[in-house]
Structures are given as structure tokens and as C-alpha cells.
Enzyme design. Structure first.
Site, PDB file in Angstrom:
ATOM      1  N   ARG A  26       2.863  -3.289   2.299  1.00 49.70           N
ATOM      2  CA  ARG A  26       1.610  -3.614   2.987  1.00 49.70           C
ATOM      3  C   ARG A  26       0.419  -2.934   2.296  1.00 49.70           C
ATOM      4  NH1 ARG A  26      -2.823  -1.266   5.089  1.00 49.70           N
ATOM      5  NH2 ARG A  26      -1.554   0.403   5.988  1.00 49.70           N
ATOM      6  N   ASP A  27       0.341  -1.654   2.389  1.00 51.04           N
ATOM      7  CA  ASP A  27      -0.817  -0.925   1.848  1.00 51.04           C
ATOM      8  C   ASP A  27      -0.856  -1.048   0.321  1.00 51.04           C
ATOM      9  OD1 ASP A  27      -3.015   0.745   1.671  1.00 51.04           O
ATOM     10  OD2 ASP A  27      -1.914   2.572   2.087  1.00 51.04           O
ATOM     11  N   HIS A 222      -0.740  10.768   5.273  1.00 52.26           N
ATOM     12  CA  HIS A 222      -0.918   9.609   4.389  1.00 52.26           C
ATOM     13  C   HIS A 222      -1.941  10.010   3.320  1.00 52.26           C
ATOM     14  CE1 HIS A 222      -1.017   5.070   3.904  1.00 52.26           C
ATOM     15  NE2 HIS A 222      -2.063   5.436   3.181  1.00 52.26           N
ATOM     16  N   HIS A 224      -3.611  10.061  -0.611  1.00 57.13           N
ATOM     17  CA  HIS A 224      -3.886   9.243  -1.798  1.00 57.13           C
ATOM     18  C   HIS A 224      -4.051  10.154  -3.011  1.00 57.13           C
ATOM     19  CE1 HIS A 224      -5.361   5.346   0.375  1.00 57.13           C
ATOM     20  NE2 HIS A 224      -4.119   5.669   0.654  1.00 57.13           N
ATOM     21  N   CYS A 255      -2.731   1.998  -9.227  1.00 51.57           N
ATOM     22  CA  CYS A 255      -2.812   2.122 -10.688  1.00 51.57           C
ATOM     23  C   CYS A 255      -4.067   2.891 -11.062  1.00 51.57           C
ATOM     24  CB  CYS A 255      -2.838   0.752 -11.334  1.00 51.57           C
ATOM     25  SG  CYS A 255      -2.812   0.832 -13.124  1.00 51.57           S
ATOM     26  N   ASN A 264      -2.317   5.384  -4.053  1.00 54.78           N
ATOM     27  CA  ASN A 264      -1.267   5.724  -3.090  1.00 54.78           C
ATOM     28  C   ASN A 264      -0.263   6.697  -3.699  1.00 54.78           C
ATOM     29  OD1 ASN A 264      -1.659   4.297  -0.588  1.00 54.78           O
ATOM     30  ND2 ASN A 264      -1.350   2.405  -1.724  1.00 54.78           N
TER      31      ASN A 264
END
Lengths: 326, 326
Positions: A26-27, A222, A224, A255, A264
């Protein structure tokens, strides 16, 4: 140890078991430029489950105009049933509002995730509403979800900084977290949406939440990798007692050289660390790396994950260092 | 906070000040395919010093046949004097043996670094000798260096795993560290040459060294991001009381998609974390990012550092996340 797995040396005071909450389908995919065929998504999710992941966010019932990558959510969900997953595996779906909830329910979703903002500016720009309006819609959505017997998780965006507002007060985050839990979320994931968090900030926020009555087993993190901090922040969160960590297989959506990079945290990099710390995840790193390599081929570019890069280079990782230091 | 600097939230029990030992000009450039002109190297080092770095490993007096990237060491060193550095700034150079030491001394070096292996296989493949033979040469080199009034640091390779031997015993590492210190090294840098270390292993090794009488202020850490673990390992080392961290400006030498990747920890990613933790480094992150961007242009490819990528994208980092979560 090479190739494939780190040496295990555990560390006092960490959780013995961590749930990896996989967000790649999803993310990750929603932040990739390419549109992945629905059948490939279903196979991707099946392979993630086969690698031992059991919390796999499958898609989102968001407006296809804004997120064309997830426009096939209604078609994808029925495909997941074909793969004979055990009862343990769950496929939460992102649901922005009551309209999305109706679609998710019709598609057979049993777990949902809602998302809130810790800042007014992000609420305005991303949710097109005030924080209060947004929260009222979330509460209405959660009420209907609970009535349908669904389980719900909450995401809070911008917990560690906002690109427009700058620093975000701990209290602002806590207000949202407390309200999401009161509205029925079984878990709240603290999102470092722009990747600026550092480990001391992570620890400080989790401690502040505990003082507001939020138990650590209700929280996930969560992170990043926008500034390369995700795994260090994760380690700080583990030390603070957090036992659910969001990550994206292969680092999908992150990326580092792409304009669209969200950075992520890569599931493989996370699992490498957890394996090394002797923390049980149930994830088979080799199967996961194979799956991320397969998805990278579909997307036509290497997986951003460092561990995937290293484990698929087909050589001992030190070759050039050896020559270099000669 | 955006763009440029993380929010400061310090963490109990960490060093108040950390020395960033910059290895980009040596360890970074020696692992890049391109040969950088000597004048550009001198400017690079001058810019690193101007950004506030004061321990800058400048080059290595290794055999040019093995490391053509550093073949200009004799020409480079005299150029560094031109830039009017303050007395505080130091430019150690890598020296593999007595022959290298003579060259380094002739070129005006005042600080050297020697390197040893924690495993026999690496000693055989990289140093072309046994560990004992290698250590005898190092001890002879150190003796002459000290007699010349030089300061010496020791590197230990393969402290956390060896691609041929697998796990490396803590005792094997400790034996080498203790011997380097006894031979006169003011500091020993623990190298995770192949990048497999995880934070519990880091803590365990540092504790084991303390039990062998090695004070934490004599140690530095040198992590590679091959599996994405470098910054998490660094955080664990800081918690263990380590206050010198090796890193490479821009992540030089560590492009994750290159076959030659060593995955050096990027100085910018490190400084971002240290800034966020409220730890003083003296490094100006913006100047450093500019310098790494300038070097990336010379090398003709983006800097591997996540922080450099994020800070040079020329946009608020969240733009696509915002659209994505709509």
C-alpha cells in the site's frame, strides 16, 4: 553468517518478539510511479505472507483520482482469498472516510487503518479539512467499522515535524493519539512522515504518550529513511518498549534518487537488525529478499533496500574493501 | 526545522560532544571508480575543514598498484598546507607499513593510521600475511612513527564478522585492540568491514573490550551501511559511551547500486542524528552538504547519502507523501 543472516547478539531490555507491519503493497506501491497489475499485487502479497509476514496492509480505498496506484483496491481484495492464508494473516486496508469504509467492507476487508494529522497545515493540504473536521469523520468511520466487527488501526502523520509548521509539539501528537484510541483504534502508528526524527525525539514522544496514559503495546512506529534515520529511530523505539514496526518490503516507495522518494524503511534492513538482536519476527529474510527482487524486476529498477542490494549482489560483500585496503 | 536541521531533543546518557572522524577523502575516494584530480582532492579537504570537520583522513601511503585512487598521496599532502587551517585541524594518513611511513613523513604527515585484521583469512587476503606477521610490521611502524613524534590510530578490520570465517570471536578482536594500544595507538577504530553488525553486537563488543581494560575514550567505531545498519549501530555505540565516529562525506565510496559499494556511513546522515540528539560536533551541515554535492558533480553521480539527497532535492520533503495519502 554470510551470506544471508547476521550474527545474533541480543540486547537487554528489548522486546523478545516484534510484529513487522508490512506496508509495501500500500504505502510502497502508492508512491511508485509505475502502475503494478492487480494480479501481480495479489502475488506480491501472497509471497510476503509466505515469507512469514502476517500483518500486510494490502491496499487503500482512497479516491482513485488522487492515488491511481490503488485504484484497483476493489478488484484486489477478492484475489487475496485464493491463496489459502492461515487465519493468522491479516490484510488491513487504508480507509480515509465512511465512503471508503463502505467500499472496503464490500470488498471483504476485516481490518482497516485510518489516518489523522498531528498538524493543521498537513490536515488542510492532505486531508482538505481542519484537524477537528478530519477527526470527526475518522470517529464516524471508526464507529461504523466497529459496528461491522472490524479491527482498526490509526496512523498519525507528522508526529516528528511538519515541513510547513516546523517542530510539532508532543502534546499535539498526544491529543490525536489519545482520541484515536478512545474512538476504538486497537493500535496507533506514529508516523515520521518527512523523516526528520532522531532517536532522542522518538524516546521523548513515547515517554510523553505514556504519561498521557497510552500504553506502549498500543503503539507502533512508522519511520522514513529520508535522512537515513529510520533504523536508528526504530532501535530507540524498541528500547522504549515498542513491539510493532512498520516497514516496506524492499524499501518500496523509497528509492533515494527519485523525486517521489518517501524513503520508507525497508523491511529487509529492519529484519536484519531484529534478527541480529535475537528478536523473533517469524520473517524468512531470504524469501523476503527474493520477493523484493521479483517486485523490483516488475518495477524495472533496483530495490532501494540496502540489505536487498547486498544480498543480491551475488558476491561476498567485502571484495572491494579488501582490494581497497591493500 | 525544514529545510536543513532536525529538531533537537537530547537523550540521557549520551556523550555531549562527538568527534566525527571524516574518511571520505581516503576510504571514500579509494572505493570510487573515478580518479579525482589532486587539486580537487585538496579543495575537497579544505571544504571539509571549512565545514567544521577537524579530523580528516586525507589519503593513504599504500601501494599505487593496489590503490591507484590514492597514488597521488605524495603530491596531495603539501597542498593541504596552503589552506591556512587552524592548528586544531588534523590530517591523518593511512600507512600500511614502514615503507609507507617513510613516504608519509617525507610528505609532512603528523598523524598516521595503521590497520590490522581481526581474522586470519582477511589478513591473508588483504595484508598478504598472517595476523602475527602483520602485527609485527605494525608494531615496527608504530615504533618509528612515535619516534618521529607522530600520533597514531589503529583500525581493526572485520570486528563484527568475516565473509570467509563467519562470526568473529570477541576475544579475537580484543586481542588485536589491546595490542594496538600497547604499541602506542592513541585510538583504535572498530571496523565493521562487511557491514553485518547489529546494535546488540556493538554493545557486547564494547563491553567486552572494557573488561579487557580498554577505556571507551580510546575507541572509535567505523560502520558500513551495506545492510543499512550503520546509524543504528552508531546510536548503540554512543549509548555505550563511544565519542568518536568514522564517516564519509556524502557517503563517498558507498553508492548502494554500485558493485564496488562498501556502504560507508554518510557524514551528513550521522550529523543529522547527532544534531537531533543535541550532541555537539562543530560541523555545519549545510556547508557539508554543499561540499558533498560539489564532489558528486566531480564524480558524475548523486551522493549516496540520504540526507544529502533530501537536502538537495530543492523541495519540501513531503510533497509526494501528501498527494499519496490524499
Amino acid at each position: 553468517m554470510i551470506p544471508g543472516l547476521p550474527q545474533k547478539l541480543s540486547q537487554h531490555g528489548l522486546p523478545q518478539r516484534v510484529t513487522v507491519y508490512e506496508v509495501g503493497a500500500r504505502d510502497g506501491l502508492q508512491n511508485e510511479a509505475a502502475l503494478v497489475p492487480t494480479e501481480a499485487k495479489a502475488e506480491f502479497i501472497a509471497r510476503l505472507a509466505d515469507a512469514g509476514l502476517w500483518m500486510i496492509e494490502a491496499t487503500g480505498f482512497v479516491h482513485p483520482k488522487w492515488v491511481p496506484q490503488l485504484a484497483d483496491a476493489d478488484e484486489l481484495m477478492p484475489l487475496l482469498g485464493r491463496h489459502g492464508f492461515n487465519d493468522h494473516t491479516r490484510f488491513p486496508v487504508l480507509v480515509p472516510n465512511r465512503r471508503g469504509l463502505v467500499r472496503a467492507a464490500a470488498a471483504g476487508a476485516k481490518d482497516i487503518a485510518v489516518f489523522a494529522s498531528a498538524t493543521e497545515t498537513f490536515a488542510a493540504k492532505n486531508l482538505n479539512s481542519t484537524m477537528e473536521q478530519s477527526m470527526l469523520e475518522i470517529e464516524a468511520t471508526l464507529q461504523q467499522a466497529l459496528a461491522r466487527g472490524m479491527r482498526a488501526r490509526g496512523y498519525v502523520s507528522m508526529c516528528f515535524g511538519d515541513p510547513w509548521e516546523g517542530p510539532v509539539a508532543l502534546r499535539a501528537v498526544a491529543d490525536v493519539v489519545v482520541r484515536l484510541i478512545a474512538a476504538g483504534c486497537v493500535q496507533v502508528s506514529l508516523g515520521d512522515t518527512i523523516g526528520t526524527a532522531t532517536p532522542g525525539h522518538v524516546r521523548t514522544l513515547i515517554d510523553a504518550l505514556e504519561r498521557r496514559g497510552v500504553a506502549r503495546d498500543r503503539l507502533a512506529v512508522h519511520f522514513h529513511d529520508t535522512y537515513g534515520q529510520a533504523l536508528a529511530n526504530t532501535y530507540a523505539a524498541l528500547q522504549a518498549g515498542i513491539a510493532t514496526v512498520d516497514s516496506s518490503a524492499g524499501g518500496l516507495g523509497g528509492c533515494p534518487y527519485a523525486e517521489s522518494a518517501t524513503g520508507n524503511l525497508a523491511t529487509e534492513d529492519l529484519v536484519w537488525m531484529l534478527d541480529g538482536l535475537g528478536i523473533t519476527t517469524g520473517v524468512d529474510l531470504r524469501k523476503l529478499v527474493e520477493t523484493s527482487g521479483w517486485m523490483a524486476d516488475i518495477l524495472g529498477r533496483p530495490a532501494p533496500s540496502r540489505a536487498v542490494q547486498a544480498l543480491t549482489r551475488g558476491r561476498t560483500a567485502s571484495t572491494t574493501t579488501v582490494n581497497g585496503n591493500g
